[in-house]
Design a protein around this motif. Structure first.
Motif, PDB file in Angstrom:
ATOM      1  N   ASN A 180      65.209  61.208 -21.676  1.00 32.21           N
ATOM      2  CA  ASN A 180      66.491  61.189 -22.120  1.00 32.21           C
ATOM      3  C   ASN A 180      67.011  62.617 -21.476  1.00 32.21           C
ATOM      4  O   ASN A 180      66.429  63.449 -20.773  1.00 32.21           O
ATOM      5  N   GLN A 181      68.400  63.007 -21.757  1.00 35.14           N
ATOM      6  CA  GLN A 181      68.963  64.290 -21.495  1.00 35.14           C
ATOM      7  C   GLN A 181      68.408  65.334 -21.923  1.00 35.14           C
ATOM      8  O   GLN A 181      68.362  66.188 -21.045  1.00 35.14           O
ATOM      9  N   GLN A 182      67.775  65.373 -23.203  1.00 35.60           N
ATOM     10  CA  GLN A 182      67.335  66.655 -23.789  1.00 35.60           C
ATOM     11  C   GLN A 182      65.937  67.026 -22.666  1.00 35.60           C
ATOM     12  O   GLN A 182      65.744  68.341 -22.711  1.00 35.60           O
ATOM     13  N   GLU A 183      65.576  66.266 -22.017  1.00 36.91           N
ATOM     14  CA  GLU A 183      64.295  66.579 -21.372  1.00 36.91           C
ATOM     15  C   GLU A 183      64.600  66.947 -19.802  1.00 36.91           C
ATOM     16  O   GLU A 183      63.503  67.339 -19.182  1.00 36.91           O
ATOM     17  N   LEU A 184      65.756  66.927 -19.376  1.00 37.35           N
ATOM     18  CA  LEU A 184      66.089  67.449 -18.195  1.00 37.35           C
ATOM     19  C   LEU A 184      66.183  68.897 -18.154  1.00 37.35           C
ATOM     20  O   LEU A 184      66.920  69.416 -19.059  1.00 37.35           O
TER      21      LEU A 184
ATOM     22  N   ILE B  28      71.529  72.295  -4.020  1.00 39.60           N
ATOM     23  CA  ILE B  28      70.860  70.842  -3.964  1.00 39.60           C
ATOM     24  C   ILE B  28      71.421  69.755  -4.647  1.00 39.60           C
ATOM     25  O   ILE B  28      71.303  69.851  -5.828  1.00 39.60           O
ATOM     26  N   PRO B  29      71.865  68.788  -4.041  1.00 35.56           N
ATOM     27  CA  PRO B  29      72.304  67.597  -5.089  1.00 35.56           C
ATOM     28  C   PRO B  29      71.166  67.044  -5.780  1.00 35.56           C
ATOM     29  O   PRO B  29      70.202  66.868  -5.507  1.00 35.56           O
ATOM     30  N   VAL B  30      71.607  66.816  -7.237  1.00 35.47           N
ATOM     31  CA  VAL B  30      70.579  66.172  -8.186  1.00 35.47           C
ATOM     32  C   VAL B  30      71.084  64.759  -8.562  1.00 35.47           C
ATOM     33  O   VAL B  30      72.291  64.758  -9.090  1.00 35.47           O
ATOM     34  N   LYS B  31      70.464  63.719  -8.404  1.00 33.76           N
ATOM     35  CA  LYS B  31      70.962  62.633  -8.909  1.00 33.76           C
ATOM     36  C   LYS B  31      69.797  62.113 -10.070  1.00 33.76           C
ATOM     37  O   LYS B  31      68.744  62.058  -9.882  1.00 33.76           O
ATOM     38  N   ILE B  32      70.426  61.885 -11.149  1.00 33.60           N
ATOM     39  CA  ILE B  32      69.704  61.842 -12.428  1.00 33.60           C
ATOM     40  C   ILE B  32      69.534  60.061 -13.101  1.00 33.60           C
ATOM     41  O   ILE B  32      70.583  59.464 -12.917  1.00 33.60           O
ATOM     42  N   ALA B  33      68.215  59.908 -13.427  1.00 26.13           N
ATOM     43  CA  ALA B  33      68.031  58.702 -14.208  1.00 26.13           C
ATOM     44  C   ALA B  33      67.459  58.994 -15.537  1.00 26.13           C
ATOM     45  O   ALA B  33      66.266  59.928 -15.408  1.00 26.13           O
ATOM     46  N   THR B  34      67.728  58.421 -16.466  1.00 28.31           N
ATOM     47  CA  THR B  34      67.301  58.535 -17.664  1.00 28.31           C
ATOM     48  C   THR B  34      66.844  57.142 -18.267  1.00 28.31           C
ATOM     49  O   THR B  34      67.807  56.444 -18.164  1.00 28.31           O
ATOM     50  N   ASP B  35      65.797  57.307 -19.103  1.00 25.22           N
ATOM     51  CA  ASP B  35      65.437  55.956 -19.681  1.00 25.22           C
ATOM     52  C   ASP B  35      66.490  55.184 -20.554  1.00 25.22           C
ATOM     53  O   ASP B  35      66.530  54.038 -20.763  1.00 25.22           O
ATOM     54  N   ASP B  36      67.053  56.280 -21.256  1.00 23.44           N
ATOM     55  CA  ASP B  36      68.146  55.581 -22.300  1.00 23.44           C
ATOM     56  C   ASP B  36      69.444  55.985 -22.048  1.00 23.44           C
ATOM     57  O   ASP B  36      70.357  55.345 -22.755  1.00 23.44           O
ATOM     58  N   GLY B  37      69.561  56.204 -20.670  1.00 26.20           N
ATOM     59  CA  GLY B  37      71.263  56.232 -20.285  1.00 26.20           C
ATOM     60  C   GLY B  37      71.929  57.382 -20.860  1.00 26.20           C
ATOM     61  O   GLY B  37      73.154  57.334 -20.467  1.00 26.20           O
TER      62      GLY B  37
ATOM     63  N   SER C 217      71.937  60.383 -19.682  1.00 22.23           N
ATOM     64  CA  SER C 217      72.664  61.272 -18.679  1.00 22.23           C
ATOM     65  C   SER C 217      72.373  60.413 -17.258  1.00 22.23           C
ATOM     66  O   SER C 217      71.358  59.735 -17.066  1.00 22.23           O
ATOM     67  N   GLY C 218      73.327  60.356 -16.422  1.00 17.63           N
ATOM     68  CA  GLY C 218      72.977  59.576 -15.074  1.00 17.63           C
ATOM     69  C   GLY C 218      72.849  58.123 -15.184  1.00 17.63           C
ATOM     70  O   GLY C 218      73.406  57.444 -16.134  1.00 17.63           O
ATOM     71  N   PHE C 219      72.379  57.873 -14.330  1.00 22.19           N
ATOM     72  CA  PHE C 219      71.884  56.265 -14.075  1.00 22.19           C
ATOM     73  C   PHE C 219      70.862  55.682 -15.445  1.00 22.19           C
ATOM     74  O   PHE C 219      69.888  56.501 -15.619  1.00 22.19           O
ATOM     75  N   LYS C 220      71.008  54.854 -15.811  1.00 16.25           N
ATOM     76  CA  LYS C 220      70.331  54.217 -16.984  1.00 16.25           C
ATOM     77  C   LYS C 220      68.939  53.403 -16.473  1.00 16.25           C
ATOM     78  O   LYS C 220      69.308  52.295 -15.768  1.00 16.25           O
ATOM     79  N   GLY C 221      67.853  53.858 -16.435  1.00 17.89           N
ATOM     80  CA  GLY C 221      66.659  53.168 -15.889  1.00 17.89           C
ATOM     81  C   GLY C 221      65.772  53.966 -15.221  1.00 17.89           C
ATOM     82  O   GLY C 221      65.771  55.182 -15.309  1.00 17.89           O
ATOM     83  N   ARG C 222      64.991  53.441 -14.556  1.00 15.75           N
ATOM     84  CA  ARG C 222      63.652  54.424 -13.899  1.00 15.75           C
ATOM     85  C   ARG C 222      64.187  54.949 -12.376  1.00 15.75           C
ATOM     86  O   ARG C 222      65.144  54.430 -11.797  1.00 15.75           O
ATOM     87  N   VAL C 223      63.760  56.207 -12.203  1.00 17.49           N
ATOM     88  CA  VAL C 223      64.384  57.028 -11.020  1.00 17.49           C
ATOM     89  C   VAL C 223      64.005  56.005  -9.721  1.00 17.49           C
ATOM     90  O   VAL C 223      64.683  56.458  -8.797  1.00 17.49           O
ATOM     91  N   THR C 224      62.938  55.253  -9.758  1.00 19.10           N
ATOM     92  CA  THR C 224      62.517  54.609  -8.530  1.00 19.10           C
ATOM     93  C   THR C 224      63.608  53.668  -8.360  1.00 19.10           C
ATOM     94  O   THR C 224      64.190  53.242  -7.190  1.00 19.10           O
ATOM     95  N   ASP C 225      64.285  52.877  -9.418  1.00 18.42           N
ATOM     96  CA  ASP C 225      65.610  51.989  -9.216  1.00 18.42           C
ATOM     97  C   ASP C 225      66.814  52.527  -8.649  1.00 18.42           C
ATOM     98  O   ASP C 225      67.244  52.301  -7.762  1.00 18.42           O
ATOM     99  N   LEU C 226      66.746  54.025  -9.344  1.00 16.75           N
ATOM    100  CA  LEU C 226      68.005  54.736  -8.723  1.00 16.75           C
ATOM    101  C   LEU C 226      67.887  55.018  -7.091  1.00 16.75           C
ATOM    102  O   LEU C 226      68.665  55.047  -6.479  1.00 16.75           O
ATOM    103  N   PHE C 227      66.725  55.606  -6.670  1.00 20.25           N
ATOM    104  CA  PHE C 227      66.174  55.844  -5.418  1.00 20.25           C
ATOM    105  C   PHE C 227      66.371  54.502  -4.620  1.00 20.25           C
ATOM    106  O   PHE C 227      67.147  54.749  -3.563  1.00 20.25           O
ATOM    107  N   LEU C 228      65.781  53.499  -4.988  1.00 20.85           N
ATOM    108  CA  LEU C 228      65.919  52.211  -4.195  1.00 20.85           C
ATOM    109  C   LEU C 228      67.552  51.788  -3.887  1.00 20.85           C
ATOM    110  O   LEU C 228      67.964  51.587  -3.025  1.00 20.85           O
ATOM    111  N   LYS C 229      68.386  52.176  -5.056  1.00 13.63           N
ATOM    112  CA  LYS C 229      69.829  51.999  -4.943  1.00 13.63           C
ATOM    113  C   LYS C 229      70.651  52.881  -3.992  1.00 13.63           C
ATOM    114  O   LYS C 229      71.650  52.095  -3.191  1.00 13.63           O
ATOM    115  N   GLU C 230      70.186  54.160  -4.194  1.00 14.18           N
ATOM    116  CA  GLU C 230      71.110  54.979  -3.406  1.00 14.18           C
ATOM    117  C   GLU C 230      70.578  55.660  -2.274  1.00 14.18           C
ATOM    118  O   GLU C 230      71.364  56.272  -1.606  1.00 14.18           O
ATOM    119  N   ALA C 231      69.244  55.710  -2.132  1.00 12.99           N
ATOM    120  CA  ALA C 231      68.622  56.893  -1.168  1.00 12.99           C
ATOM    121  C   ALA C 231      69.045  56.401   0.382  1.00 12.99           C
ATOM    122  O   ALA C 231      69.279  57.113   1.331  1.00 12.99           O
TER     123      ALA C 231
END
Length: 276
Positions: A161-165, A176-185, A187-201
């Motif tokens: 969640n956002q509090q743990e960032l 350095i650009p930071v792209k964020i994913a949180t399990d509960d949405g 902050s940033g993308f809702k879901g796993r960071v690997t899903d965000l990576f696959l979507k955007e990298a």
């Protein structure tokens, strides 16, 4: 017998056992930066001079005479200030030893040895590097980025969640650009960071460096394999001794079982057997 990458590129540094130091480090600061999470700054000139990104130190939270707790706690190096002889460590209170660390005050001393392990060694041709962090796996990637201002980095950072960032302002200072994913949405993308990576990298990068929970690294290794990309992953493991003697932190690789503490913690992603 040292593993090579493309073009004979050595992807792992030789552990320099002659440069392990045990010292009584002075606490410069020990401040909370998130829920149950602290940033500990230690004055330890010898360890700092030898330290590389991706290595860790072993800390005795209590007094050695009391042998309580008996085992040291391994904590990754988060920042290296060679000019002032200081290292920063980030840790989360998860048990009695780390709770004892959380109570330490500025000016106190800690029995520390290190730097331990093989860190990140970036091949010269890797100019654009994607970083992928899960939770408390982020700090060693900060040390890597901080130590290589000549490279281009993008951080993909996942948390519950956002509090743990944590340390977002530090990354901003490095520009350095930071792209964020949180399990509960929260902050940033809702879901796993690997899903965000696959979507955007995309694939316009040279190397991926990562640290985080095993399921995250396993998923990321699969993505890199599909893309034909190289990775350097810092593995998390329960380390009892930190010097390779107890064999409590072995992992399975294409070269047989290796000890995370001294053979790693950084391994080429394609060498680790992930599906065990």
């Amino acid at each position: 017998g040292r593993p090579k990458g493309e073009g004979g590129m050595t992807l792992r540094a030789q552990q320099d056992h002659e440069r392990l130091y045990q010292t009584m480090a002075i606490i410069v600061a020990n401040i909370p930066i998130g829920p149950g999470t602290y940033r500990l700054t230690l004055l330890a000139p010898e360890i700092t001079a030898a330290a590389r990104p991706g290595q860790f130190v072993e800390i005795l939270p209590g007094a050695k005479a009391a042998m309580d707790p008996l085992l040291r706690r391994p904590i990754s190096i988060c920042a290296i200030d060679k000019e002032n002889g200081r290292i920063d460590l980030v840790y989360r209170e998860v048990g009695r030893g780390t709770r004892m660390l959380g109570e330490k005050q500025t000016g106190e001393k800690l029995d520390v040895f290190g730097p331990v392990g093989n860190g990140f060694v970036l091949p010269d041709e890797a100019r654009k590097i994607l970083l992928v962090a899960g939770g408390i796996g982020m700090p060693p990637l900060y040390a890597l980025a901080q130590s290589h201002p000549e490279r281009e980095f993008v951080l993909y950072y996942g948390a519950r969640n956002q509090q743990e960032l944590i340390m977002l302002e530090d990354w901003a200072l490095l520009k350095i650009p930071v792209k964020i994913a949180t399990d509960d949405g929260s902050s940033g993308f809702k879901g796993r960071v690997t899903d965000l990576f696959l979507k955007e990298a995309g694939t316009a990068y040279h190397l991926c460096c990562a640290c985080g929970p095993r399921p995250m690294l396993t998923a990321l290794a699969g993505i890199l394999q599909q893309q034909g990309k190289k990775g350097l992953f810092s593995l998390e493991a329960r380390m009892a001794c930190g010097v390779g003697a107890c064999l409590g932190c072995v992992c399975s690789t294409k070269h047989g079982y290796q000890r995370v503490c001294v053979d790693g913690p950084v391994f080429p992603a394609e060498e680790v057997i992930w599906d065990e």
